[in-house]
Write an enzyme that holds these catalytic residues in place. Structure first.
Site, PDB file in Angstrom:
ATOM      1  CD  GLU A 246      68.668  36.567  29.722  1.00  0.00           C
ATOM      2  OE1 GLU A 246      68.859  35.276  29.248  1.00  0.00           O
ATOM      3  OE2 GLU A 246      69.521  36.658  30.925  1.00  0.00           O
ATOM      4  CB  CYS A 280      83.721  44.257  25.607  1.00  0.00           C
ATOM      5  SG  CYS A 280      83.799  42.509  25.013  1.00  0.00           S
ATOM      6  CB  CYS A 283      80.493  41.018  23.002  1.00  0.00           C
ATOM      7  SG  CYS A 283      81.071  39.668  24.386  1.00  0.00           S
TER       8      CYS A 283
HETATM    9 ZN   LIG Z   1      73.610  35.448  30.667  1.00  0.00          ZN
HETATM   10 ZN   LIG Z   2      82.002  41.277  26.110  1.00  0.00          ZN
END
Ligand SMILES: [Zn+2]
Ligand SMILES: [Zn+2]
Length: 331
Positions: A246, A280, A283
Site C-alpha cells: 500500500e 521485482c 519495482c
Molecule cells: Zn494494490
Molecule cells: Zn514488480
C-alpha cells in the site's frame, strides 16, 4: 493503447527469451530507457546491470493465475519504469521524508503493540526513510459503515476515512498510512478492500481484519494471539506485505504484471499470501530511484528481522542474493 501495452506485456512474459541480447525482453520493455541507452542495453552502467538485470533464476515471471485471481479479473497493463517516472508521482523530498503509521480504531481494538513495533521496523528497512508511529486515532460512529452481507462483518468506508485523515498529515510527512483491524469497503458495490490510498498519494489505509484467523466469527475482529494459525509470524508477514504494498502505491507504483512481486494485485487472501515479500527488479528500481537506498545494505538489514520471525526461506533468498551480488562486485 492500453490494450496494446497489455498484449505487449503478456507477450513478453510468454515469449521465449530474446536472443539478440542477454537482457530479458521483459526488462528491456519495462525497465530500460531506450532513449538514454539506445544500444539494446549494452551501454548500461555496470551497477545497473548488477542490481536490476538479474539472472532469470532470481525472479519468477508473473504467472497468469487462476480464474478469480487479480490478473484474470482486472485488466491492468502494468507500468514501466518510464511510465512511472512520467506519472509525476511525488517522491520523498525536502522536509517531507517521513512515513507515518497511524493506528485507527473504529468498532474494534487498536492494532496491538506486538504487531505494530515490528512492522514499523520492517517499513523503515524496506523504504530506507524514517518511519514514525502516531498516536491511535479512535472513531465513534462518524464514519459511514455497514454490516457486510457475505462476511457478516462491520465495515467502514475507506474513502471517507482517507478524507478524515487528510488534516492529520504532519508537515514533514511523505505519507500517512492508517492501519486498522476493521474491515473496509471502497464503494458500496464492492465486497471489501484490503487497502486504499488517496489520489494525492499521501494518505492510505489498510486493514488486517481478513488476515486474522477468527475473521467473520464476530462482527468486529478480535486479535487472539494464542488461537492465531501460524501465530504472530503469519500476521506479521501479512501485515508487512500489505503495508509495503500500500505504501508502494503512495510512491506511485502501480500493480506489477511483469514478475511475481510484492506489487502484484491481489483479489483474495490466498493470492495475498502467495505474493513475495520482495520487489521485482522493475519495482525495486522505482523504489530505489525514489528513496536512493543502497540495495545490498537494505537486503542485509532485512535478514535479522525476518529471522526473528522464523522466515527461513526469505532470509535464505536474501543471503544467497547478497552472495551473488558480492561475486559480481569482484568480477
Ligand atoms: Zn494494490
Ligand atoms: Zn514488480
Amino acid at each position: 493503447m492500453a490494450k496494446r501495452s497489455l498484449e505487449q506485456a503478456i507477450g513478453i512474459i510468454t515469449e521465449s527469451e530474446e536472443t539478440r541480447s542477454s537482457i530479458p525482453r521483459v526488462l528491456r520493455y519495462a525497465l530500460i530507457n531506450t532513449e538514454s541507452y539506445p544500444n539494446k542495453g549494452k551501454d548500461l552502467p555496470d551497477d545497473f546491470v548488477k542490481y536490476f538485470i538479474p539472472e532469470s533464476e532470481w525472479f519468477e515471471k508473473k504467472k497468469r493465475g487462476k480464474k478469480n485471481d487479480w490478473m484474470q479479473c482486472q485488466k491492468e497493463s502494468g507500468q514501466t519504469f518510464i511510465q512511472w517516472q512520467r506519472s509525476g508521482s511525488s517522491l520523498p523530498f525536502g522536509r517531507r521524508t517521513t512515513i507515518y503509521l497511524i493506528p485507527l480504531a473504529f468498532n474494534e481494538d487498536s492494532i496491538p503493540k506486538e504487531i505494530l513495533d515490528p512492522i514499523k521496523a520492517f517499513a523503515a528497512v524496506f523504504f530506507q526513510i524514517p518511519v514514525k508511529v502516531m498516536r491511535t486515532k479512535k472513531f465513534n460512529k462518524e464514519v459511514p459503515n455497514r454490516i457486510n452481507e457475505n462476511s457478516n462483518t462491520y465495515q467502514v468506508d475507506a474513502g471517507k476515512v482517507l478524507e478524515i485523515m487528510k488534516p492529520l498529515v504532519p508537515s514533514d510527512a511523505f505519507c500517512v498510512a492508517g492501519i486498522t483491524m476493521c474491515d473496509l469497503y471502497p464503494t458500496e458495490s464492492w465486497n471489501f478492500v484490503f487497502g486504499l490510498a488517496n489520489l494525492a498519494g499521501n494518505c492510505g489505509i489498510y486493514s488486517l481484519a481478513r488476515y486474522l484467523s477468527n475473521f467473520g466469527k464476530t462482527q468486529t475482529t478480535v486479535y487472539e494471539p494464542t488461537s492465531e494459525e501460524g501465530g504472530i509470524s503469519t500476521i506479521f508477514k501479512r501485515a508487512c506485505k500489505t503495508m509495503c504494498h500500500e505504501i508502494g502505491h503512495m510512491f506511485g507504483l502501480k500493480h506489477c504484471v511483469f514478475y511475481e512481486c510484492l506489487m502484484n494485485g491481489s483479489n483474495h487472501l490466498e493470492e495475498s499470501d502467495g505474493r513475495p515479500l520482495f520487489l521485482c527488479p522493475v519495482c525495486l528500481r522505482k523504489l530505489q530511484y525514489s528513496c536512493k537506498f543502497d540495495i545490498e545494505e537494505r537486503y542485509r538489514q532485512m535478514i535479522p528481522i525476518l529471522e526473528d520471525f522464523g522466515f527461513k526461506d526469505d532470509s535464505k533468498w536474501l543471503k544467497t542474493r547478497l552472495a551473488r551480488l558480492e561475486t559480481l562486485k569482484k568480477d
